[in-house]
Write a protein that holds these residues in place. Structure first.
Motif, mmCIF file in Angstrom:
data_model
loop_
_atom_site.group_PDB
_atom_site.id
_atom_site.type_symbol
_atom_site.label_atom_id
_atom_site.label_comp_id
_atom_site.label_asym_id
_atom_site.label_seq_id
_atom_site.Cartn_x
_atom_site.Cartn_y
_atom_site.Cartn_z
ATOM 1 N N LYS A 247 86.111 68.000 100.008
ATOM 2 C CA LYS A 247 84.904 67.327 100.490
ATOM 3 C C LYS A 247 84.831 65.845 100.121
ATOM 4 O O LYS A 247 84.243 65.047 100.867
ATOM 5 C CB LYS A 247 83.667 68.035 99.926
ATOM 6 C CG LYS A 247 83.501 69.470 100.375
ATOM 7 C CD LYS A 247 82.306 70.105 99.691
ATOM 8 C CE LYS A 247 82.147 71.574 100.066
ATOM 9 N NZ LYS A 247 81.019 72.203 99.314
ATOM 10 N N HIS A 248 85.391 65.458 98.993
ATOM 11 C CA HIS A 248 85.110 64.129 98.461
ATOM 12 C C HIS A 248 86.327 63.225 98.283
ATOM 13 O O HIS A 248 86.161 62.029 98.065
ATOM 14 C CB HIS A 248 84.379 64.264 97.116
ATOM 15 C CG HIS A 248 83.143 65.096 97.191
ATOM 16 N ND1 HIS A 248 82.971 66.243 96.442
ATOM 17 C CD2 HIS A 248 82.024 64.963 97.952
ATOM 18 C CE1 HIS A 248 81.800 66.774 96.726
ATOM 19 N NE2 HIS A 248 81.208 66.031 97.634
ATOM 20 N N MET A 249 87.516 63.764 98.353
ATOM 21 C CA MET A 249 88.708 62.923 98.269
ATOM 22 C C MET A 249 88.923 62.220 99.606
ATOM 23 O O MET A 249 88.751 62.824 100.670
ATOM 24 C CB MET A 249 89.922 63.771 97.897
ATOM 25 C CG MET A 249 91.193 62.970 97.700
ATOM 26 S SD MET A 249 92.566 63.993 97.103
ATOM 27 C CE MET A 249 92.232 64.017 95.349
ATOM 28 N N ASN A 250 89.282 60.944 99.549
ATOM 29 C CA ASN A 250 89.489 60.175 100.777
ATOM 30 C C ASN A 250 90.736 60.645 101.524
ATOM 31 O O ASN A 250 91.755 60.969 100.919
ATOM 32 C CB ASN A 250 89.624 58.682 100.450
ATOM 33 C CG ASN A 250 88.313 58.075 99.991
ATOM 34 O OD1 ASN A 250 87.242 58.463 100.446
ATOM 35 N ND2 ASN A 250 88.390 57.112 99.085
ATOM 36 N N TRP A 251 90.631 60.653 102.843
ATOM 37 C CA TRP A 251 91.756 61.081 103.675
ATOM 38 C C TRP A 251 92.792 59.970 103.808
ATOM 39 O O TRP A 251 93.991 60.218 103.710
ATOM 40 C CB TRP A 251 91.267 61.512 105.049
ATOM 41 C CG TRP A 251 90.501 62.794 105.052
ATOM 42 C CD1 TRP A 251 89.156 62.951 104.929
ATOM 43 C CD2 TRP A 251 91.046 64.116 105.164
ATOM 44 N NE1 TRP A 251 88.818 64.284 104.955
ATOM 45 C CE2 TRP A 251 89.959 65.022 105.108
ATOM 46 C CE3 TRP A 251 92.340 64.619 105.317
ATOM 47 C CZ2 TRP A 251 90.139 66.401 105.191
ATOM 48 C CZ3 TRP A 251 92.511 66.004 105.419
ATOM 49 C CH2 TRP A 251 91.413 66.874 105.341
ATOM 50 N N ALA A 252 92.359 58.743 104.029
ATOM 51 C CA ALA A 252 93.308 57.632 104.191
ATOM 52 C C ALA A 252 93.778 57.124 102.834
ATOM 53 O O ALA A 252 94.974 57.126 102.532
ATOM 54 C CB ALA A 252 92.668 56.504 104.997
ATOM 55 N N GLY A 253 92.825 56.710 101.997
ATOM 56 C CA GLY A 253 93.180 56.116 100.719
ATOM 57 C C GLY A 253 93.916 57.063 99.802
ATOM 58 O O GLY A 253 94.856 56.664 99.106
ATOM 59 N N ASP A 254 93.524 58.336 99.771
ATOM 60 C CA ASP A 254 94.101 59.294 98.830
ATOM 61 C C ASP A 254 95.204 60.155 99.434
ATOM 62 O O ASP A 254 96.279 60.284 98.866
ATOM 63 C CB ASP A 254 92.996 60.194 98.263
ATOM 64 C CG ASP A 254 91.978 59.423 97.431
ATOM 65 O OD1 ASP A 254 92.384 58.438 96.784
ATOM 66 O OD2 ASP A 254 90.786 59.780 97.448
ATOM 67 N N SER A 255 94.919 60.764 100.590
ATOM 68 C CA SER A 255 95.906 61.670 101.189
ATOM 69 C C SER A 255 96.880 60.962 102.113
ATOM 70 O O SER A 255 97.808 61.581 102.628
ATOM 71 C CB SER A 255 95.186 62.800 101.945
ATOM 72 O OG SER A 255 94.454 63.609 101.049
ATOM 73 N N LYS A 256 96.650 59.673 102.393
ATOM 74 C CA LYS A 256 97.559 58.822 103.162
ATOM 75 C C LYS A 256 97.618 59.208 104.648
ATOM 76 O O LYS A 256 98.666 59.061 105.300
ATOM 77 C CB LYS A 256 98.983 58.834 102.562
ATOM 78 C CG LYS A 256 99.048 58.687 101.036
ATOM 79 C CD LYS A 256 98.338 57.462 100.517
ATOM 80 C CE LYS A 256 98.567 57.230 99.021
ATOM 81 N NZ LYS A 256 98.130 58.310 98.127
ATOM 82 N N ILE A 257 96.488 59.692 105.188
ATOM 83 C CA ILE A 257 96.395 59.945 106.620
ATOM 84 C C ILE A 257 96.000 58.641 107.307
ATOM 85 O O ILE A 257 95.049 57.976 106.898
ATOM 86 C CB ILE A 257 95.378 61.056 106.927
ATOM 87 C CG1 ILE A 257 95.811 62.362 106.246
ATOM 88 C CG2 ILE A 257 95.215 61.260 108.431
ATOM 89 C CD1 ILE A 257 97.172 62.861 106.637
ATOM 90 N N GLU A 258 96.713 58.290 108.357
ATOM 91 C CA GLU A 258 96.463 57.021 109.043
ATOM 92 C C GLU A 258 95.096 57.029 109.723
ATOM 93 O O GLU A 258 94.689 58.059 110.300
ATOM 94 C CB GLU A 258 97.551 56.750 110.074
ATOM 95 C CG GLU A 258 98.913 56.471 109.474
ATOM 96 C CD GLU A 258 98.899 55.252 108.561
ATOM 97 O OE1 GLU A 258 98.254 54.244 108.910
ATOM 98 O OE2 GLU A 258 99.518 55.322 107.480
ATOM 99 N N PRO A 259 94.360 55.925 109.674
ATOM 100 C CA PRO A 259 93.026 55.848 110.289
ATOM 101 C C PRO A 259 93.021 56.227 111.766
ATOM 102 O O PRO A 259 92.061 56.839 112.249
ATOM 103 C CB PRO A 259 92.637 54.378 110.083
ATOM 104 C CG PRO A 259 93.398 53.953 108.876
ATOM 105 C CD PRO A 259 94.688 54.685 108.934
ATOM 106 N N GLU A 260 94.069 55.884 112.493
ATOM 107 C CA GLU A 260 94.121 56.218 113.923
ATOM 108 C C GLU A 260 94.163 57.731 114.130
ATOM 109 O O GLU A 260 93.531 58.265 115.055
ATOM 110 C CB GLU A 260 95.359 55.578 114.567
ATOM 111 C CG GLU A 260 95.379 54.063 114.538
ATOM 112 C CD GLU A 260 95.830 53.495 113.194
ATOM 113 O OE1 GLU A 260 96.279 54.278 112.307
ATOM 114 O OE2 GLU A 260 95.697 52.269 113.007
ATOM 115 N N ILE A 261 94.890 58.426 113.269
ATOM 116 C CA ILE A 261 94.966 59.886 113.369
ATOM 117 C C ILE A 261 93.634 60.506 112.958
ATOM 118 O O ILE A 261 93.178 61.486 113.563
ATOM 119 C CB ILE A 261 96.137 60.411 112.522
ATOM 120 C CG1 ILE A 261 97.465 59.999 113.171
ATOM 121 C CG2 ILE A 261 96.065 61.927 112.362
ATOM 122 C CD1 ILE A 261 98.694 60.408 112.394
ATOM 123 N N MET A 262 92.997 59.944 111.941
ATOM 124 C CA MET A 262 91.675 60.424 111.539
ATOM 125 C C MET A 262 90.692 60.313 112.707
ATOM 126 O O MET A 262 89.929 61.258 112.983
ATOM 127 C CB MET A 262 91.155 59.624 110.343
ATOM 128 C CG MET A 262 91.868 59.894 109.038
ATOM 129 S SD MET A 262 91.335 58.768 107.716
ATOM 130 C CE MET A 262 89.572 59.077 107.681
#
Length: 540
Positions: A247-262
């Protein structure tokens, strides 16, 4: 005749002087040399991620070398589990409510005396390389190169005595290069030295070195048994904290998912800075670094994009845990390698035998336990910190201690080792008797903890508490008035709050009395609690 007497007198005086000089030289040689001190500290390095404590997640052979040659503390802990306050406590030997750095925003009381100042005054050469986290001009340090704030993993900027500089490369390697360069080129061989070797890693957001992320992104790690904790039998603090991996860990900053994919998948970032942190770091990369990164993290993103629409929440949680561990532990791999580089240097240059080495972290960290990342709580994963100390000829190799010790004790310990008297207002205790196996006069059986930063990031409620080997009791206050008690021996995962259990009534009574005594001993109080609440509210 007079001339002969004069010559004889001169010879006699020269002989006496020679004898005195020889006696003085012998006395100097017999006098024990003051030890060099190498203080190694990483940021957010969980004890669970050091194989001297547990090898379930990672092998750390170089940090383990310090344990094999010295003492490993299994009950070391902090007074306030958050970065800058912990560092200020280490430097001053005082609780956070005394030195003022109660959280990462409140100012440090710059009138406080730090132990490097005292060592410097006593003739030690001092140097600091890496992450300090507060202040750009550390007191008592002859030469420094420190990261501004949290610093950057790649191509980091440093504040120095002579101006700012940016160095291309990976931060963990660079900090070690700077440290060895100082030892090689600017160490005064006529003086003992105190060297602060302070890593940024493995602090969030976790960016491993290329040599490690290529390996670790393909690894799978065992899940903690409490990954899906529902916080039953706990108070509101655990239920309301915002540290959940899903719920609270960042997808881009932490998990390294690209903003475009998000955006394509309709995923929203939990925080306002997650995407900016990721984009900002990509901009810091050189073209070569960026190309290498996307060669590895690009395919991961494509696989995630394909799988995400059909993943259950449980599967997403498991996926996020693995991504977290891959990057976090890869960062630690670089720390361990570089600790090895520094140990090898000390050994190769004849410095190991008269050097006291400390390895620690500014606090512990959650590695998925209770479904969390980060720290802050009095619960073990964040409260306990790694502490390993070697000192040839003084500390028995391969020894262990389960005595309750704190980062509050580091200043007095290092001053004691150097033969420097600690100021009377320091609040810790020297660990030298423990290190030398002389524990018969050690009488501390409980430690004091106080966390302040609320309401704020991660929303961990304000609380203070007392911890012994057997029990842990905490009072959560400000917006609640709740007590928690854990039996550390019967419930090591701290899943069952027994504060209201009649079987523990006597324990509650005794611990409350001891807690009140500790509050007085360390000069903490309800008045100070309210003072810091009022100051916090004024700023917000």
């Amino acid at each position: 005749m007079k001339l002969q007497l004069s010559v004889l007198s001169l010879i006699y005086l020269l002989a006496v002087a020679s004898c005195q000089q020889g006696a003085q030289q012998i006395a100097e040689e017999e006098k024990p040399k003051r030890p060099n001190i190498v203080f190694m500290m990483s940021d957010d390095h969980a004890y669970q991620a050091i194989s001297a404590y547990s090898n379930k997640l990672i092998e750390t052979p170089n940090i383990d070398r310090i344990a094999k040659e010295g003492m490993l503390f299994t009950n070391a802990c902090v007074t306030n589990s958050i970065c800058a306050p912990s560092r200020a406590t280490i430097l001053t030997g005082k609780h956070t409510h005394i030195h003022g750095k109660i959280d990462n925003r409140f100012p440090f009381d710059t009138t406080q005396v730090t132990f490097p100042q005292l060592l410097q005054k006593a003739g030690y050469q001092t140097a600091m390389f890496g992450k300090l986290h507060f202040g750009n001009n550390p007191k008592g340090i002859d030469e420094f190169k420190i990261l501004p704030g949290q610093g950057q993993y790649y191509n980091p900027k440093f504040f120095t005595n002579t101006g700012d500089t940016t160095i291309t490369g990976y931060v963990t390697d660079i900090i070690t290069d700077l440290t060895i360069d100082w030892l090689d080129n600017r160490r005064d061989e006529e003086k003992p030295f105190t060297l602060f070797y302070l890593h940024k890693a493995p602090h969030r957001e976790w960016l491993p070195a290329e040599r490690h992320y290529k390996e670790y992104i393909n690894k799978t790690f065992p899940e903690p048994p409490t990954l899906f904790d529902d916080y039953a039998n706990r108070g509101s603090a655990a239920k309301e904290a915002e540290m959940n991996l899903l719920k609270h860990m960042n997808w881009a900053g932490d998990s390294k998912i690209e903003p475009e994919i998000m955006e394509e998948l309709g995923i929203e970032e939990p925080s306002s800075w997650g995407i900016n942190a990721h984009v900002g770091q990509m901009k810091r990369f050189t073209e070569e670094q960026r190309k290498a990164w996307y060669t590895v993290y690009g395919p991961m993103n494509e696989e995630f994009k394909k799988n995400y629409p059909n993943m259950t929440d449980e599967e997403k949680m498991k996926w996020r845990y693995q991504r977290y561990m891959q990057d976090y532990l890869a960062c630690i791999e670089a720390v361990d390698e570089n600790v090895g580089r520094l140990l090898d240097y000390l050994e190769a240059n004849g410095l190991k035998e008269n050097t006291l080495i400390v390895y620690t972290s500014d606090q512990g960290f959650y590695l998925g336990e209770h479904g969390w990342f980060d720290k802050r709580f009095i619960y073990d994963e964040s409260f306990k910190t790694p502490l390993i100390v070697s000192w040839p000829g003084q500390v028995e190799a391969g020894s262990k201690s389960d005595i309750m010790v704190q980062n509050l004790d580091f200043a007095q310990t290092l001053l004691d080792a150097a033969g420097v008297e600690a100021p009377a207002d320091m609040q810790g205790e020297s660990l030298i008797p423990i290190l030398k196996g002389e524990t018969e006069n050690w009488n501390r059986d409980a430690v004091y903890y106080h966390y302040y930063e609320y309401p704020a990031i991660h929303m961990v409620k304000r609380h203070y508490g007392i911890v012994t080997k057997e029990y842990k009791m905490a009072h959560f206050y400000y917006d609640v008035d709740e007590w928690e008690l854990y039996d550390r021996l019967k419930d090591p995962q701290e899943l069952n709050n027994v504060y209201a259990d009649p079987a523990y009534a006597d324990v509650v009574k005794e611990l409350k009395e001891k807690l009140a005594e500790l509050r007085v001993q360390y000069k903490d109080s309800e008045e100070l609690d309210q003072k810091y609440i009022d100051m916090y509210n004024q700023e917000n």
